[in-house]
Motif scaffolding. Structure first.
Motif, PDB file in Angstrom:
ATOM      1  N   UNK A 260       6.115 -15.339  -9.208  1.00 21.79           N
ATOM      2  CA  UNK A 260       4.944 -15.171  -8.501  1.00 21.79           C
ATOM      3  C   UNK A 260       3.922 -16.547  -8.225  1.00 21.79           C
ATOM      4  N   UNK A 261       3.939 -17.231  -9.305  1.00 22.57           N
ATOM      5  CA  UNK A 261       3.108 -18.698  -8.967  1.00 22.57           C
ATOM      6  C   UNK A 261       4.027 -19.492  -8.008  1.00 22.57           C
ATOM      7  N   UNK A 262       5.102 -19.229  -7.668  1.00 17.24           N
ATOM      8  CA  UNK A 262       5.832 -19.919  -6.820  1.00 17.24           C
ATOM      9  C   UNK A 262       6.300 -19.344  -5.642  1.00 17.24           C
ATOM     10  N   UNK A 263       5.952 -17.987  -5.192  1.00 19.83           N
ATOM     11  CA  UNK A 263       6.226 -17.489  -3.858  1.00 19.83           C
ATOM     12  C   UNK A 263       5.041 -17.469  -2.902  1.00 19.83           C
ATOM     13  N   UNK A 264       5.111 -17.438  -1.814  1.00 13.07           N
ATOM     14  CA  UNK A 264       4.290 -17.232  -0.624  1.00 13.07           C
ATOM     15  C   UNK A 264       3.530 -16.000  -0.508  1.00 13.07           C
ATOM     16  N   UNK A 265       3.784 -14.873  -1.325  1.00 10.66           N
ATOM     17  CA  UNK A 265       3.615 -13.564  -0.438  1.00 10.66           C
ATOM     18  C   UNK A 265       2.426 -12.611  -1.495  1.00 10.66           C
ATOM     19  N   UNK A 266       1.818 -13.051  -2.390  1.00  8.26           N
ATOM     20  CA  UNK A 266       0.995 -12.406  -3.354  1.00  8.26           C
ATOM     21  C   UNK A 266      -0.391 -12.223  -2.260  1.00  8.26           C
ATOM     22  N   UNK A 267      -0.624 -10.812  -2.095  1.00  9.48           N
ATOM     23  CA  UNK A 267      -1.892 -10.525  -1.343  1.00  9.48           C
ATOM     24  C   UNK A 267      -1.779 -10.843   0.183  1.00  9.48           C
ATOM     25  N   UNK A 268      -0.499 -10.964   0.483  1.00  8.96           N
ATOM     26  CA  UNK A 268      -0.094 -11.163   1.762  1.00  8.96           C
ATOM     27  C   UNK A 268      -0.256  -9.815   2.634  1.00  8.96           C
ATOM     28  N   UNK A 269      -0.756  -9.873   3.894  1.00  7.30           N
ATOM     29  CA  UNK A 269      -0.944  -8.413   4.647  1.00  7.30           C
ATOM     30  C   UNK A 269       0.280  -8.494   5.653  1.00  7.30           C
ATOM     31  N   UNK A 270       0.984  -7.311   5.934  1.00  9.05           N
ATOM     32  CA  UNK A 270       2.114  -7.312   6.674  1.00  9.05           C
ATOM     33  C   UNK A 270       1.822  -6.095   7.486  1.00  9.05           C
ATOM     34  N   UNK A 271       2.011  -5.913   8.670  1.00  9.11           N
ATOM     35  CA  UNK A 271       1.873  -4.996   9.634  1.00  9.11           C
ATOM     36  C   UNK A 271       3.284  -4.265   9.759  1.00  9.11           C
ATOM     37  N   UNK A 272       3.185  -2.810   9.232  1.00  6.85           N
ATOM     38  CA  UNK A 272       4.150  -2.052   9.382  1.00  6.85           C
ATOM     39  C   UNK A 272       4.264  -1.343  10.909  1.00  6.85           C
ATOM     40  N   UNK A 273       5.205  -1.364  11.471  1.00  2.00           N
ATOM     41  CA  UNK A 273       5.446  -0.802  12.786  1.00  2.00           C
ATOM     42  C   UNK A 273       6.054   0.675  12.716  1.00  2.00           C
ATOM     43  N   UNK A 274       5.596   1.662  12.731  1.00  4.13           N
ATOM     44  CA  UNK A 274       5.916   3.159  12.458  1.00  4.13           C
ATOM     45  C   UNK A 274       6.599   3.741  13.714  1.00  4.13           C
ATOM     46  N   UNK A 275       7.943   3.899  13.799  1.00  4.18           N
ATOM     47  CA  UNK A 275       8.445   4.627  14.948  1.00  4.18           C
ATOM     48  C   UNK A 275       9.145   3.669  15.837  1.00  4.18           C
ATOM     49  N   UNK A 276       9.922   4.408  17.125  1.00  2.00           N
ATOM     50  CA  UNK A 276      10.372   3.379  17.945  1.00  2.00           C
ATOM     51  C   UNK A 276       9.374   2.459  18.699  1.00  2.00           C
TER      52      UNK A 276
END
Length: 337
Positions: free
Chosen positions: A266-282
């Motif tokens: 985790x100290x070497x990755x980019x993603x801790x606390x990163x916000x991602x937009x999930x697109x639900x459906x078509x």
């Protein structure tokens, strides 16, 4: 000493130079060289195998410098080097049973380099391109192997820079298997496996931009930006440093599991606390949900929490990510904010 395996194939064929940590290692690998194959049917390549003469970097990859820097005892002590090869990964995969476990194949130029999900890895001169073999008994750990490899490479680069008095290169892991520097991709990892009774045979391929500034950027370009007067990194030193670090991490991973390495990872990755937009459906009807990445699930997928408190498991899907919301697939694709 040179041995040839004469087969139908492309004009010129393949040259493989054999090196070993010891004379015995070198001759063991040379003995296997005459049985190596690459390709199928009419596309099988002609392969010529020779012992490294110790001529050094003038002939390409400096095997002597690499072996002198190598401390690992299980990985990287046998090396096949080629000035030009279709794919190091294909060579070690196709010949796994004929080669000692821990062998590494290095190429100066690849013209059919492989990435994840059938992507092609561009492999120009100056890129460190290699594939090596390992084995594992626990199938549950297989998906996590790529994370150990990513961590080993980031740690190896940092330690090498420190040892040589260079500015630290803050190479980061972009899940699941890419390496980034200053927002640009500089490396990628591919792990594949096959099963034989009681053990999984693993082939790991790595491409790392060392001297090639195209198609993105490279390690030495970043170092020159920080201080043009300092020496730069060499492929041989990076490869040795990688195996020195990987052997230690692989031992921990095998005996204690990935949880013993998670904090380092985790100290070497980019993603801790990163916000991602999930697109639900078509796509035409999707509803966006924002989730925050927390870490990894025990199976190695991304674990995220939504603003509504629901748990999400994000999966790689080609060059996108799919997701499960409390067990149900809901994600069409994802976007970084």
């Amino acid at each position: 000493m040179a041995t040839s395996a004469h087969r139908r194939g492309s004009a010129g064929g393949i040259t493989l130079v054999v090196s070993g940590k010891s004379t015995e290692d070198q001759h063991l690998l040379a003995a296997a060289g005459g049985a190596l194959v690459l390709g199928e049917g009419d596309s099988v390549e002609d392969i010529t195998v020779s012992l490294d003469s110790g001529a050094g970097a003038g002939a390409g990859f400096d095997a002597g410098a690499y072996m002198a820097a190598l401390r690992a005892s299980r990985f990287g002590r046998w090396m096949l080097w080629s000035p030009r090869l279709a794919s190091t990964h294909d060579l070690v995969t196709q010949n796994f049973a004929k080669l000692p476990v821990g062998v590494v194949c290095v190429a100066d130029v690849q013209f059919k380099g492989r990435g994840r999900s059938k992507n092609v890895w561009e492999s120009p001169p100056g890129c460190l391109m290699f594939s090596f073999t390992s084995q594992m008994e626990d199938a549950r750990k297989l998906p996590l192997m790529q994370y150990v490899v990513c961590l080993a490479m980031t740690e190896a680069i940092k330690e090498l820079c420190c040892a040589k008095g260079l500015s630290e290169l803050d190479v980061k892991i972009k899940w699941p298997n890419d390496l980034y520097l200053k927002g640009l991709k500089v490396g990628g990892i591919l792990c594949t496996s096959s099963y034989q009774p009681k053990v999984y045979n693993i082939c790991t391929g790595i491409g790392l931009n060392v001297d090639n500034e195209e198609p993105t950027t490279c390690l030495n370009a970043a170092l020159k930006e920080m201080n043009a007067n300092l020496p730069t990194l060499k492929r041989e030193d990076i490869l040795a440093s990688f195996f020195n670090k990987f052997e230690v991490l692989f031992e921990i991973f095998t005996n204690e599991g990935f949880q013993a390495l998670e904090e380092q990872y985790y100290n070497s990755w980019l993603h801790s606390g990163q916000k991602v937009v999930v697109q639900d459906g078509p796509e035409a009807q999707h509803a966006d949900s924002v989730v925050t990445i927390q870490g990894l699930t025990p199976a190695g997928y991304l674990y995220a929490i939504g603003e509504d408190g629901k748990s999400y498991e994000l999966h790689p899907d080609g060059n996108r990510v799919s997701a499960k919301e409390d067990g149900n697939v809901v994600l069409h694709e994802y976007i970084h904010r």
